[in-house]
Enzyme design. Sequence first.
Site, PDB file in Angstrom:
ATOM      1  N   CYS A 173      20.903  53.024  41.522  1.00  0.00           N
ATOM      2  CA  CYS A 173      20.038  53.907  42.300  1.00  0.00           C
ATOM      3  C   CYS A 173      20.489  53.953  43.752  1.00  0.00           C
ATOM      4  CB  CYS A 173      18.585  53.462  42.194  1.00  0.00           C
ATOM      5  SG  CYS A 173      18.327  51.756  42.675  1.00  0.00           S
ATOM      6  N   LYS A 209       8.572  46.284  28.864  1.00  0.00           N
ATOM      7  CA  LYS A 209       9.469  47.007  27.953  1.00  0.00           C
ATOM      8  C   LYS A 209      10.811  47.228  28.639  1.00  0.00           C
ATOM      9  CE  LYS A 209      10.669  51.244  27.002  1.00  0.00           C
ATOM     10  NZ  LYS A 209      12.049  51.035  26.552  1.00  0.00           N
ATOM     11  N   GLU A 214      21.844  62.932  41.077  1.00  0.00           N
ATOM     12  CA  GLU A 214      22.411  61.616  40.794  1.00  0.00           C
ATOM     13  C   GLU A 214      23.476  61.755  39.719  1.00  0.00           C
ATOM     14  OE1 GLU A 214      19.222  59.035  39.457  1.00  0.00           O
ATOM     15  OE2 GLU A 214      19.927  57.521  40.861  1.00  0.00           O
ATOM     16  N   GLU A 250      10.174  53.203  41.207  1.00  0.00           N
ATOM     17  CA  GLU A 250      11.443  53.056  41.923  1.00  0.00           C
ATOM     18  C   GLU A 250      12.426  53.956  41.186  1.00  0.00           C
ATOM     19  OE1 GLU A 250      14.643  52.725  43.151  1.00  0.00           O
ATOM     20  OE2 GLU A 250      14.941  50.791  42.189  1.00  0.00           O
TER      21      GLU A 250
END
Length: 508
Positions: free
Chosen positions: A301, A192, A401, A267
Amino acid sequence: MTQMTVIAASGAALPQEPFLGRHLIGGEWRESLSGKAFDRHSPAHGVLASRSALGGREDAEAAIRAARASFDSGIWSRTSSKTRATVLLKAADLIEANSERIALIETLESGKPITQARGEASGAADLWRYAASLARTMHGDSHNTLGPDMLGVVVKEPIGVVSIITPWNFPFWILGQKLPFALAAGCSCVVKPSEMTPSSTVIMGELLIEAGLPAGVVNIVLGYGPDVGGTMTTDAEVDMVTFTGSTAVGKAISAAASATLKKVALELGGKNPQVIFPDADMESAADAVTFGVYFNAGECCNSGSRIIVHEDVADDLITRVVALSRKVAFGDPLDPATQVGAIITPQHLGKIDTYVRDAEKAGAEVALGGARLSVPGLSGDFYQPTVVRGVTPGMAIAREEVFGPVLSVLTFRTIEEALALTNDAAYGLSAGVWSENVNTCLEFSRRAQAGTVWTNTWMDGFPELTFGGMKQSGQGRENGRYGLDEFLEVKTLVMRIGKTRTPWVRQG
Ligand code: NDP
């Protein structure tokens, strides 16, 4: 001075028709059972980039059944490594032959620069080739030392049906860090992609059919996380989930998958520090800091968004980074001169801006940028290259983040302070150290809590080198031999030679 390098609308031809995406289930292209579809507009140009079938729970279940049937049939899971490697190598060739098509849709859906999207396509081909080499060389262990009458063999087997859930920031590249490794192991998969960037995954499905992958081994379902992703993480017929995305969704997936004790590989995010000592090559460090924060508009990331610089060289570094930032070409992603494109959605742009505003309110200083960027001829969502100095460790901009082109600068005096700041984070994805002293570099590298530590460089990566996070940056590893092991079960075979077993039941 607010001067920046802005690339205006290039006038490059935009598609007249959207890319049409359907689900790939059991080797067939299908519309959704509901008949619904969803649209993705280019964040840079506003053009309708793709229209995709909107899957739901039933579509995901059908894909899982197809993957399960193909796995249990042995058509791929029990085939030879030669056959698997041949298909993976053919897929790599087809990626290269179709790289322009892949790069264009990636750029339209994500807003990233076309030159970078081309690089990701060729890098992904390399990942597929590397995975083919693992298919040919994987093996277990033998134990020939258990006595003259015993032999032990540890074999590796594919784990089974794997759900692969990917994000929007590097859709084709991240697919390449997961899918070829799962296929090399012999798994069957349900994929997906993010609803914002589904189309390059659909193209990969087409290429795999052309490469000769048997029907049902790779299935693709398009749609949203809660319905499609939710089914893929809870269905009892799925053996493993591998996910890249936000830490919040990663935790939700881990909780959902625990009901059936699936293996989970995650991850997740990072708040990655680059630590700059006074004896560093400042020219090189400043360039790498600039690259590390603006690459992929900071939607990465591995973004090097947290600079920890020695206070003696902080002014020098910030002056250099601000000067370099003005030279980085922000603008139309379809212009080959552009280095930084658009932000993925207006909502995400608002979130980036809020981090900067909140840091300012808390006492930090915006040394450059800090606002929406207007690009002549384009109405899309762009954010200025932004440097925020005077950041303190407690500020949200130093801990969370931002996922945008925003650099936070903190300072230190001793290596102990630098390490304390580095490790004072929920995340532990990557870190960097800049010094001409090998002892400083080694000391830092060994004590930094991060899955990858770069020394006098930033974000170099290779299929051979494993990648993943410590702490809340994830679990499990991608790439390298460890990347294959994630998709393998280990089974022990214990064998007796001849009639040498001593009976347990006493006779007579
Ligand atoms: P998410 O983590 O929300 O989404 C990543 C993928 O997971 C998408 O395919 C998404 O589907 C899917 N998903 C969402 N909810 C579920 C669920 N409950 N079960 C299963 N799958 C699910 O990332 P976003 O795209 O929303 O980005 C939000 C933030 O995440 C960013 O601002 C950034 O901070 C971070 N992020 C980090 C990435 C990284 O590489 N570490 C990558 C991307 C984002 P869909 O979106 O289609 O509904």
